[in-house]
Write a protein that holds these residues in place. Structure first.
Motif, PDB file in Angstrom:
ATOM      1  N   ASP A  29       0.847  -1.195   0.000  1.00 62.71           N
ATOM      2  CA  ASP A  29       0.000   0.000   0.000  1.00 62.71           C
ATOM      3  C   ASP A  29       0.880   1.241   0.000  1.00 62.71           C
ATOM      4  OD1 ASP A  29      -2.646  -1.201   0.184  1.00 62.71           O
ATOM      5  OD2 ASP A  29      -2.057  -1.809   2.204  1.00 62.71           O
ATOM      6  N   SER A  65       1.805   4.895   0.807  1.00 62.67           N
ATOM      7  CA  SER A  65       1.439   5.820   1.880  1.00 62.67           C
ATOM      8  C   SER A  65       1.625   7.273   1.450  1.00 62.67           C
ATOM      9  CB  SER A  65       2.305   5.579   3.119  1.00 62.67           C
ATOM     10  OG  SER A  65       2.172   4.269   3.561  1.00 62.67           O
ATOM     11  N   SER A 125      14.385  -0.806   5.324  1.00 60.99           N
ATOM     12  CA  SER A 125      13.005  -0.835   5.820  1.00 60.99           C
ATOM     13  C   SER A 125      12.986  -0.594   7.329  1.00 60.99           C
ATOM     14  CB  SER A 125      12.371  -2.186   5.526  1.00 60.99           C
ATOM     15  OG  SER A 125      12.291  -2.388   4.140  1.00 60.99           O
ATOM     16  N   SER A 126      11.790  -0.467   7.864  1.00 55.79           N
ATOM     17  CA  SER A 126      11.632  -0.337   9.311  1.00 55.79           C
ATOM     18  C   SER A 126      12.078  -1.639   9.978  1.00 55.79           C
ATOM     19  CB  SER A 126      10.174  -0.037   9.654  1.00 55.79           C
ATOM     20  OG  SER A 126       9.354  -1.131   9.271  1.00 55.79           O
ATOM     21  N   THR A 150       7.840  -3.848   7.627  1.00 58.58           N
ATOM     22  CA  THR A 150       6.574  -3.583   6.948  1.00 58.58           C
ATOM     23  C   THR A 150       6.466  -2.165   6.379  1.00 58.58           C
ATOM     24  OG1 THR A 150       5.480  -2.918   8.992  1.00 58.58           O
ATOM     25  CG2 THR A 150       5.322  -5.250   8.365  1.00 58.58           C
ATOM     26  N   MET A 151       7.385  -1.269   6.735  1.00 54.64           N
ATOM     27  CA  MET A 151       7.392   0.085   6.192  1.00 54.64           C
ATOM     28  C   MET A 151       8.644   0.231   5.336  1.00 54.64           C
ATOM     29  SD  MET A 151       5.829   2.247   9.443  1.00 54.64           S
ATOM     30  CE  MET A 151       7.140   3.363   9.385  1.00 54.64           C
ATOM     31  N   HIS A 152       8.460   0.727   4.090  1.00 53.46           N
ATOM     32  CA  HIS A 152       9.551   0.728   3.119  1.00 53.46           C
ATOM     33  C   HIS A 152       9.650   2.072   2.419  1.00 53.46           C
ATOM     34  CE1 HIS A 152       9.034  -3.594   3.659  1.00 53.46           C
ATOM     35  NE2 HIS A 152       7.751  -3.404   3.387  1.00 53.46           N
ATOM     36  N   THR A 153      10.849   2.347   1.896  1.00 53.77           N
ATOM     37  CA  THR A 153      11.102   3.545   1.108  1.00 53.77           C
ATOM     38  C   THR A 153      11.770   3.130  -0.188  1.00 53.77           C
ATOM     39  OG1 THR A 153      11.433   4.852   3.114  1.00 53.77           O
ATOM     40  CG2 THR A 153      12.257   5.786   1.069  1.00 53.77           C
ATOM     41  N   THR A 196       3.849   0.515   2.554  1.00 52.78           N
ATOM     42  CA  THR A 196       3.808  -0.516   3.586  1.00 52.78           C
ATOM     43  C   THR A 196       3.452  -1.860   2.953  1.00 52.78           C
ATOM     44  OG1 THR A 196       1.475  -0.082   4.046  1.00 52.78           O
ATOM     45  CG2 THR A 196       3.082   1.104   5.385  1.00 52.78           C
ATOM     46  N   SER A 197       3.767  -2.916   3.695  1.00 57.88           N
ATOM     47  CA  SER A 197       3.374  -4.267   3.283  1.00 57.88           C
ATOM     48  C   SER A 197       2.626  -4.907   4.442  1.00 57.88           C
ATOM     49  CB  SER A 197       4.607  -5.092   2.892  1.00 57.88           C
ATOM     50  OG  SER A 197       5.534  -5.139   3.947  1.00 57.88           O
ATOM     51  N   ASP A 198       1.774  -5.870   4.123  1.00 57.15           N
ATOM     52  CA  ASP A 198       0.971  -6.503   5.165  1.00 57.15           C
ATOM     53  C   ASP A 198       1.738  -7.555   5.956  1.00 57.15           C
ATOM     54  OD1 ASP A 198       1.130  -8.295   3.103  1.00 57.15           O
ATOM     55  OD2 ASP A 198      -1.010  -8.756   3.039  1.00 57.15           O
ATOM     56  N   LYS A 234       6.152  -8.900   6.891  1.00 62.60           N
ATOM     57  CA  LYS A 234       7.579  -8.572   6.799  1.00 62.60           C
ATOM     58  C   LYS A 234       8.103  -9.023   5.437  1.00 62.60           C
ATOM     59  CE  LYS A 234      11.990  -9.103   9.063  1.00 62.60           C
ATOM     60  NZ  LYS A 234      12.694  -9.453  10.283  1.00 62.60           N
TER      61      LYS A 234
END
Length: 147
Positions: free
Chosen positions: A4, A6, A39-40, A44-47, A73-75, A77
């Motif tokens: 998704d 963001s 990533s985070s 689950t949070m990516h750039t 983001t991904s649902d 890891k």
């Protein structure tokens, strides 16, 4: 797996007056890549940053380059580098290149240079692992003003 989007924004842009030999029409080529930042900690949070460049003729130095940053983001890891052939990643590249090109055409217009016709949906996305080609995908012969 679900990705998704963001947020997205201009990461940076650099342009210089293209150097073209007098009386010569040069072809403008474009090239782009998708780069992933760490990533985070939960994965689950990516750039991702789309880097995009324009070249004149057969030169290997771009006269314009820019980047567009996407936060998504991904649902679950995931390491996005392992999913570079996912349609979502290809779409990031196409959308990012289109957004950078819009900004570049704005700069070209204000500099009194010809705008570059560009249709991001016609971009050829080379899957990871294919043989390396010279930088840029031909966009067609676009007359450039002599320097």
């Amino acid at each position: 797996m679900q990705f998704d989007l963001s947020r997205d924004f201009l990461d940076g842009i650099v342009m210089q007056h293209p150097q073209v030999k007098s009386g010569q029409e040069a072809q403008i080529r474009a090239g782009g890549q998708l780069h992933f930042m760490p990533s985070s900690t939960d994965g689950t949070m990516h750039t991702a940053v789309v880097s995009f460049a324009l070249f004149i003729g057969e030169g290997d130095q771009p006269f314009a380059r820019g980047g567009w940053r996407f936060l998504f983001t991904s649902d679950e890891k995931v390491d996005p580098r392992e999913h570079q052939n996912d349609p979502f990643m290809a779409q990031l590249l196409v959308v990012g290149a289109g957004k950078v090109m819009v900004q570049m055409n704005n700069l070209l217009m204000h500099a009194g240079l010809p705008m570059i016709p560009f249709d991001p949906t016609q971009m050829a996305v080379r899957p990871q692992g294919q043989a390396q080609t010279p930088p840029g995908v031909p966009l067609g012969a676009v007359p450039a003003k002599p320097a």
